[in-house]
Design a protein around this motif. Structure first.
Motif, PDB file in Angstrom:
ATOM      1  N   ALA A  48       0.779  -1.231   0.039  1.00 28.96           N
ATOM      2  CA  ALA A  48      -0.023  -0.059   0.063  1.00 28.96           C
ATOM      3  C   ALA A  48       0.877   1.220   0.087  1.00 28.96           C
ATOM      4  O   ALA A  48       1.840   1.360   0.673  1.00 28.96           O
ATOM      5  CB  ALA A  48      -0.889   0.020   1.312  1.00 28.96           C
ATOM      6  N   GLN A  49       0.625   2.239  -0.670  1.00 32.74           N
ATOM      7  CA  GLN A  49       1.163   3.402  -0.931  1.00 32.74           C
ATOM      8  C   GLN A  49       0.447   4.656  -0.158  1.00 32.74           C
ATOM      9  O   GLN A  49      -0.942   4.485   0.025  1.00 32.74           O
ATOM     10  CB  GLN A  49       1.206   4.149  -2.204  1.00 32.74           C
ATOM     11  N   ALA A  50       0.925   5.904   0.433  1.00 30.29           N
ATOM     12  CA  ALA A  50       0.319   6.596   1.386  1.00 30.29           C
ATOM     13  C   ALA A  50      -0.726   7.087   0.325  1.00 30.29           C
ATOM     14  O   ALA A  50      -0.445   7.808  -0.800  1.00 30.29           O
ATOM     15  CB  ALA A  50       1.313   7.716   1.739  1.00 30.29           C
ATOM     16  N   GLY A  51      -1.990   7.349   1.142  1.00 28.67           N
ATOM     17  CA  GLY A  51      -2.975   8.064   0.352  1.00 28.67           C
ATOM     18  C   GLY A  51      -3.663   7.277  -0.829  1.00 28.67           C
ATOM     19  O   GLY A  51      -4.350   7.693  -1.559  1.00 28.67           O
ATOM     20  N   GLU A  52      -3.330   5.768  -0.998  1.00 29.76           N
ATOM     21  CA  GLU A  52      -3.844   4.971  -1.918  1.00 29.76           C
ATOM     22  C   GLU A  52      -4.451   3.855  -1.404  1.00 29.76           C
ATOM     23  O   GLU A  52      -4.236   3.146  -0.386  1.00 29.76           O
ATOM     24  CB  GLU A  52      -2.635   4.674  -2.930  1.00 29.76           C
ATOM     25  N   TRP A  53      -5.478   3.261  -2.232  1.00 23.20           N
ATOM     26  CA  TRP A  53      -6.133   2.017  -1.803  1.00 23.20           C
ATOM     27  C   TRP A  53      -5.593   0.739  -2.473  1.00 23.20           C
ATOM     28  O   TRP A  53      -5.022   0.848  -3.549  1.00 23.20           O
ATOM     29  CB  TRP A  53      -7.677   1.930  -2.313  1.00 23.20           C
ATOM     30  N   THR A  54      -5.493  -0.219  -1.711  1.00 29.53           N
ATOM     31  CA  THR A  54      -5.044  -1.434  -2.220  1.00 29.53           C
ATOM     32  C   THR A  54      -6.098  -2.677  -2.084  1.00 29.53           C
ATOM     33  O   THR A  54      -6.751  -2.710  -0.984  1.00 29.53           O
ATOM     34  CB  THR A  54      -3.889  -2.067  -1.347  1.00 29.53           C
ATOM     35  N   TRP A  55      -6.489  -3.275  -3.034  1.00 28.53           N
ATOM     36  CA  TRP A  55      -7.399  -4.259  -3.149  1.00 28.53           C
ATOM     37  C   TRP A  55      -6.552  -5.543  -2.564  1.00 28.53           C
ATOM     38  O   TRP A  55      -5.760  -6.118  -3.192  1.00 28.53           O
ATOM     39  CB  TRP A  55      -8.166  -4.350  -4.715  1.00 28.53           C
ATOM     40  N   VAL A  56      -6.953  -6.064  -1.361  1.00 26.66           N
ATOM     41  CA  VAL A  56      -6.176  -7.185  -0.928  1.00 26.66           C
ATOM     42  C   VAL A  56      -6.737  -8.253  -1.205  1.00 26.66           C
ATOM     43  O   VAL A  56      -6.105  -9.169  -1.294  1.00 26.66           O
ATOM     44  CB  VAL A  56      -6.269  -6.917   0.615  1.00 26.66           C
ATOM     45  N   GLY A  57      -8.201  -8.503  -1.306  1.00 23.96           N
ATOM     46  CA  GLY A  57      -8.647  -9.847  -1.800  1.00 23.96           C
ATOM     47  C   GLY A  57     -10.189  -9.656  -1.850  1.00 23.96           C
ATOM     48  O   GLY A  57     -10.846  -8.786  -1.793  1.00 23.96           O
ATOM     49  N   PRO A 493     -19.726   2.524  -8.480  1.00 24.78           N
ATOM     50  CA  PRO A 493     -18.966   1.299  -8.575  1.00 24.78           C
ATOM     51  C   PRO A 493     -17.388   1.396  -8.268  1.00 24.78           C
ATOM     52  O   PRO A 493     -16.730   2.364  -8.165  1.00 24.78           O
ATOM     53  CB  PRO A 493     -19.066   0.980 -10.249  1.00 24.78           C
ATOM     54  N   GLY A 494     -16.816   0.243  -7.999  1.00 25.90           N
ATOM     55  CA  GLY A 494     -15.479   0.228  -7.357  1.00 25.90           C
ATOM     56  C   GLY A 494     -14.622   0.364  -8.581  1.00 25.90           C
ATOM     57  O   GLY A 494     -15.018  -0.365  -9.841  1.00 25.90           O
ATOM     58  N   VAL A 495     -13.295   0.577  -8.300  1.00 29.21           N
ATOM     59  CA  VAL A 495     -12.274   0.721  -9.356  1.00 29.21           C
ATOM     60  C   VAL A 495     -11.070  -0.305  -9.055  1.00 29.21           C
ATOM     61  O   VAL A 495     -10.569  -0.059  -8.067  1.00 29.21           O
ATOM     62  CB  VAL A 495     -11.838   2.001  -9.796  1.00 29.21           C
ATOM     63  N   TYR A 496     -11.225  -1.681  -9.654  1.00 26.09           N
ATOM     64  CA  TYR A 496     -10.338  -2.679  -8.931  1.00 26.09           C
ATOM     65  C   TYR A 496      -9.055  -2.713  -9.918  1.00 26.09           C
ATOM     66  O   TYR A 496      -9.241  -2.561 -11.208  1.00 26.09           O
ATOM     67  CB  TYR A 496     -11.020  -3.853  -8.993  1.00 26.09           C
ATOM     68  N   PRO A 497      -7.971  -3.067  -9.587  1.00 21.14           N
ATOM     69  CA  PRO A 497      -6.651  -3.072 -10.358  1.00 21.14           C
ATOM     70  C   PRO A 497      -6.785  -4.602 -10.775  1.00 21.14           C
ATOM     71  O   PRO A 497      -7.815  -5.408 -10.740  1.00 21.14           O
ATOM     72  CB  PRO A 497      -5.629  -3.149  -9.429  1.00 21.14           C
ATOM     73  N   ALA A 498      -5.913  -4.794 -11.710  1.00 24.48           N
ATOM     74  CA  ALA A 498      -5.869  -6.397 -12.656  1.00 24.48           C
ATOM     75  C   ALA A 498      -5.632  -7.275 -11.546  1.00 24.48           C
ATOM     76  O   ALA A 498      -6.182  -8.169 -11.611  1.00 24.48           O
ATOM     77  CB  ALA A 498      -4.748  -6.091 -13.504  1.00 24.48           C
ATOM     78  N   ASN A 499      -4.956  -7.059 -10.363  1.00 22.80           N
ATOM     79  CA  ASN A 499      -4.471  -8.259  -9.436  1.00 22.80           C
ATOM     80  C   ASN A 499      -4.781  -7.479  -8.025  1.00 22.80           C
ATOM     81  O   ASN A 499      -4.684  -6.612  -7.806  1.00 22.80           O
ATOM     82  CB  ASN A 499      -3.278  -8.672  -9.786  1.00 22.80           C
ATOM     83  N   THR A 500      -5.220  -8.531  -7.049  1.00 21.95           N
ATOM     84  CA  THR A 500      -5.319  -8.102  -5.694  1.00 21.95           C
ATOM     85  C   THR A 500      -3.682  -7.809  -5.356  1.00 21.95           C
ATOM     86  O   THR A 500      -2.779  -8.438  -5.717  1.00 21.95           O
ATOM     87  CB  THR A 500      -5.763  -9.568  -4.837  1.00 21.95           C
ATOM     88  N   GLY A 501      -3.612  -7.143  -4.464  1.00 21.58           N
ATOM     89  CA  GLY A 501      -2.296  -6.549  -3.851  1.00 21.58           C
ATOM     90  C   GLY A 501      -1.770  -5.391  -4.654  1.00 21.58           C
ATOM     91  O   GLY A 501      -0.604  -4.916  -4.130  1.00 21.58           O
ATOM     92  N   ASP A 502      -2.239  -5.218  -5.913  1.00 14.78           N
ATOM     93  CA  ASP A 502      -1.969  -3.876  -6.607  1.00 14.78           C
ATOM     94  C   ASP A 502      -2.207  -2.680  -5.971  1.00 14.78           C
ATOM     95  O   ASP A 502      -3.680  -2.529  -5.622  1.00 14.78           O
ATOM     96  CB  ASP A 502      -2.265  -4.112  -8.029  1.00 14.78           C
ATOM     97  N   THR A 503      -1.377  -1.451  -5.927  1.00 13.08           N
ATOM     98  CA  THR A 503      -1.760  -0.353  -5.311  1.00 13.08           C
ATOM     99  C   THR A 503      -1.734   0.538  -6.706  1.00 13.08           C
ATOM    100  O   THR A 503      -0.882   0.454  -7.392  1.00 13.08           O
ATOM    101  CB  THR A 503      -0.922   0.020  -4.410  1.00 13.08           C
ATOM    102  N   ALA A 504      -2.547   1.618  -6.776  1.00 16.16           N
ATOM    103  CA  ALA A 504      -2.700   2.415  -7.578  1.00 16.16           C
ATOM    104  C   ALA A 504      -3.662   3.621  -7.138  1.00 16.16           C
ATOM    105  O   ALA A 504      -4.424   3.420  -6.400  1.00 16.16           O
ATOM    106  CB  ALA A 504      -3.130   2.167  -9.082  1.00 16.16           C
ATOM    107  N   ALA A 505      -3.336   4.865  -7.907  1.00 14.73           N
ATOM    108  CA  ALA A 505      -4.089   6.269  -7.253  1.00 14.73           C
ATOM    109  C   ALA A 505      -5.546   5.878  -7.660  1.00 14.73           C
ATOM    110  O   ALA A 505      -6.274   6.664  -7.343  1.00 14.73           O
ATOM    111  CB  ALA A 505      -3.239   7.301  -7.956  1.00 14.73           C
ATOM    112  N   THR A 506      -5.654   5.080  -8.758  1.00 12.63           N
ATOM    113  CA  THR A 506      -6.936   4.948  -9.609  1.00 12.63           C
ATOM    114  C   THR A 506      -7.936   4.214  -8.742  1.00 12.63           C
ATOM    115  O   THR A 506      -9.033   4.130  -8.830  1.00 12.63           O
ATOM    116  CB  THR A 506      -6.951   4.623 -11.057  1.00 12.63           C
ATOM    117  N   ASN A 507      -7.416   3.311  -7.799  1.00 14.39           N
ATOM    118  CA  ASN A 507      -8.206   2.253  -7.161  1.00 14.39           C
ATOM    119  C   ASN A 507      -9.120   2.933  -6.075  1.00 14.39           C
ATOM    120  O   ASN A 507      -8.877   3.914  -5.446  1.00 14.39           O
ATOM    121  CB  ASN A 507      -7.158   1.422  -6.155  1.00 14.39           C
TER     122      ASN A 507
END
Length: 807
Positions: A48-57, A493-507
């Motif tokens: 996880a990066q500061a100020g960003e969401w990580t989709w964990v699972g 709606p949620g904005v999910y990355p391609a894989n769990t564990g990925d962090t991005a400002a768009t998540n």
């Protein structure tokens, strides 16, 4: 999947509100981390990066099993995988459910009990299973209760012990949801109230108190401690038993049955309970605002304040639902930011309750009453000090908007705090406190604008020192669904990355409410499940995704160049900050700065004593700590005035001149011992004539200088003294003693001496005549420097007279 239409269409008619009537009731099934959610042993790395969401699972979509049958609450939820009782395993997982009761024990493990959801067979209802999640193993264990929901009752009756407080292996609370839970100092789990099954066959609103000790027996044991083990019929509830006055403790007092209350734990491990939807002292159901404290050591309740009845303020939440009316006490707000014994939040349920590092309690939002007789979604923020038993209204609105059905937020600019920002009214939001003492609010169900009501995914942070809200993440609009009628599902709606564990400002997690949240050991925010939107643009249902949000660090604290301290001239203060792009706001009167304060540009001229406080704000960071420096300006002191001529004795009048070496100094003087000042002294403009004993005092005043010390000069104008020694006439016989008389013009005593000691002698003022001849006596006065005007000797006066032979 078996439908639960029968109990829900009838039994939950009381707690339904405008927001709850058209959507499935809330889901709050607590799962741990990705390992448990995926039912696998491998866990992906989380960065996880500061100020960003990580989709964990969890899942990003509801899949083909998604159904929309909100009228019957027959919504998809995954069945539980139980395994062996008491055995942790990677495949174990509680079934999907909402409003579970959950705890964190002393080891950091999570426990979850009951709620409404699916059993092992996918049947929906009120399971009574108890689960433990091991943080170290990343696995769940089914610890007690049944793996299936019995028969057609959709739940399990409780089993109360014959003696309150007696632990045993057969006692167990009935199935329920929306209860209150906490963990005591010994690590035992506590449970109060909720909606569900009593110790008989009835279901309704509960006010029973239970304790679970995990160290007893094979899998831990329950005991019932207080409250009623039964409810008076279906959908019934038990009235509260209140003392005559708040602050009274006793074994007979107990809160009434209720759901969706707010609770806190104080520093002594006591439970505090506020509000909810339930029953007052008369057995009337409505919105409550009573405050109670329960002490585990004594097993006694104390009614601390608030109303013992729901009162007469009753208002439908919306004209679409004119039958959904509950009474409740309006709030008493007082002055914003000021604690007072008369302050009290209005009655409410489904609010957020948090505890800060100082032990104070925080309350946000919910469904209930402002200061008016209008029921709505609230957005007021309150702070409660348990040491003083006083509330303070901190932020948000105290009255409803023009549209009683809406209480929209003010978003401002994302990432930038502002005094005017605040979230809209909402219920069932997620809430956290972070490692820096900030308060975080996410989603829920509520108002974004006056015409849009639904499930936002906005993330807010409140910074207590400045009293400012910052919209940190998510949208300020609702992206899809029916957002205007109040009967449809509308959200983001949620904005999910391609894989769990990925962090991005768009998540971004999708809009949702009524899930589970906790703060990790590292201060990050964790969000699990809830009722809301998946990654599609239309699907609304029960989510099982897990997200982590890494809280940003605060901006660096501003640094003062020219540190606080004492200065003899003005201080030129500059401010800097180590955070790139930070804007520094400051005040010079000692008050806390906000983004409405002056922005620092170049330098601050400190010409008088003052305290400067500074705050740094930068996008992507939390507000900085408040930097403070106190400057004491002590300018140089003007020189004392000088006198020409100076102090001394003079034989004639004297003309005294005053001067001062301080540039631009003005001299003020006073005579006869008085202390001069600018207000009471005489401004010096020329020489001062002195013709009698006079003391002159003077000060010098100059811009940029402190007033001088008082200078003093004493002038004595001398006068010549004379002696009046009358002549002595006649002839005196030897052997006679003659009294002498003489006075000095100064009033000082006169001395006598004989110049003819063979004829006469003198002792003090008496002359002794010894033999015939002429007796000569001299009178003198030597003067006295401490006697006004006469410090010089007088001219001696001599007198003689004849002494005859004695007869």
């Amino acid at each position: 999947m078996k439908s639960a239409t029968a109990p829900f269409s009838k039994d939950l008619s009381h707690p339904v509100t405008r927001r709850q009537a058209a959507i499935p009731r809330k889901v709050a099934a607590f799962a741990g981390l990705l390992c448990a959610l995926t039912m696998g042993a491998a866990c992906p790395a989380v960065n996880a990066q500061a100020g960003e969401w990580t989709w964990v699972g969890g899942n990003s979509t509801f899949g083909s099993d998604y159904t929309a049958d909100g009228a019957n609450f027959n919504v998809y939820a995954r069945p539980g995988v139980y395994g062996m009782q008491g055995q942790f395993a990677s495949g174990n997982l509680p079934g999907g459910r909402f409003d579970s009761i959950y705890w964190t024990d002393k080891s950091g493990n999570e426990w979850v009990f009951s709620g409404f959801g699916d059993d092992a067979d996918g049947n929906q209802g009120f399971p009574n299973d108890l689960w433990e999640y091991s943080a170290s193993k990343g696995q769940w264990a089914w610890m007690g209760g049944s793996t299936t929901i019995q028969g057609t009752d959709y739940g399990h009756a409780g089993v109360c012990p014959s003696t309150a407080g007696a632990f045993n292996s057969t006692s167990m609370p009935g199935s329920r949801y929306s209860g209150v839970s906490w963990t005591d100092a010994s690590g035992n789990l506590w449970l109060f109230g909720g909606f569900g099954y009593d110790a008989g066959s009835s279901y309704g609103y509960l006010n029973d108190m239970w304790e679970f000790n995990a160290t007893l027996g094979t899998y831990g044991e329950w005991t019932w401690l207080d409250g009623s083990c039964t409810v008076p019929g279906a959908n019934g509830g038990t009235a509260g038993v209140y003392p005559s006055q708040p602050g009274t403790t006793g074994t007979s007092y107990v809160p009434g049955s209720r759901i969706n209350a707010v609770s806190w734990i104080d520093r002594s491990g006591n439970l505090w309970l506020f509000g909810g939807l339930g029953f007052d002292s008369t057995g009337t159901m409505g919105w409550l605002n009573d405050l109670w404290k329960f002490e585990p050591s004594t097993k006694e309740w104390t009614w601390m304040g608030g109303g013992s009845t729901v009162g007469s303020s009753c208002s439908p939440l919306h004209t679409t639902y004119p039958t959904q009316v509950f009474c409740g006490q309006p709030g008493s707000y007082g002055t914003r930011g000021k604690f007072a014994a008369s302050n009290l939040p209005g009655a409410r349920a489904n609010a957020v309750g948090l505890t800060d590092s100082e032990g104070n309690f925080w309350l946000f939002g919910g469904n209930g009453y402002f200061a008016e007789n209008e029921q709505t979604f609230l957005n007021d923020l309150w702070e409660y000090n348990p040491d003083t038993n006083e509330w303070a209204w901190i932020s948000g609105n105290s009255t409803v908007s023009a549209d009683a059905a809406a209480n929209p937020g003010v978003y401002g600019t994302q990432g930038i705090p502002a005094v005017g920002n605040y979230p809209g009214g909402r219920i069932d939001a997620y809430g956290w406190t972070d490692a820096y003492g900030n308060i975080w609010i996410f989603g829920g169900q509520g108002d974004l604008t006056a015409t849009s009501d639904g499930f936002p995914n906005d993330l807010w942070v409140y910074h207590p020192p400045t009293g400012e809200w910052t919209w940190m993440n998510g949208l300020d609009t609702l992206a899809n669904g029916d957002c205007t009628s109040g009967v449809g599902a509308c959200g983001v709606p949620g904005v999910y990355p391609a894989n769990t564990g990925d962090t991005a400002a768009t998540n971004e997690p999708g809009g949702r409410h009524a899930g589970v949240n906790w703060t990790g050991a590292d201060g990050n925010l964790w969000l699990l499940q809830g009722a809301g939107f998946d990654s599609s643009t239309t699907n609304y249902g029960l989510l099982n995704d897990l997200w982590e949000y890494q809280t940003p660090a605060p901006a660096a604290e501003p640094v003062f160049k020219a540190p606080g301290g004492t200065y003899t001239a003005k201080a030129l203060v500059t401010l800097s900050d180590g955070t790139a792009g930070a804007t520094i706001y400051f005040t010079t009167d000692g008050t806390t700065p906000t983004t409405d304060s002056s922005a620092f540009k170049s330098s601050i001229d400190v010409t008088r004593s003052e305290t400067i406080k500074a705050l740094a704000v930068s996008a992507g960071y939390l507000e900085s700590a408040i930097a403070s420096a106190t400057y004491t300006i002590v300018p140089p002191q003007a020189a004392e005035p000088t006198f020409t001529p100076g102090h001394g004795s003079y034989t004639a009048h004297v003309s005294v001149k005053l001067s001062d070496e301080t540039p631009g100094a003005v001299i003020y003087y006073a005579l006869h011992g008085k202390i001069p000042s600018v207000a009471s002294g005489t401004r010096y403009s020329g020489p001062i004539d002195i013709d009698s004993l006079t003391t002159v005092k003077a000060i010098a005043v100059a811009a940029g200088y402190l007033d001088s010390d008082v200078a003093t000069s004493k002038y004595i104008i001398l006068k010549a003294q004379t002696i009046d020694f009358p002549r002595i006439t006649g002839t005196y016989d030897a052997g006679t003693e003659l009294r002498l008389h003489a006075t000095a013009s100064s009033g000082l005593p006169v001395s006598f001496a004989s110049k003819t000691p063979k004829v006469c002698t003198v002792s003090k003022a008496t002359a002794s005549l010894l033999a015939a001849g002429t007796c000569t006596i001299v009178a003198t006065q030597d003067g006295d420097p401490d006697f006004p005007y006469y410090d010089a000797a007088a001219t001696p006066v001599t007198r003689g007279f004849a002494v005859a032979k004695s007869p």
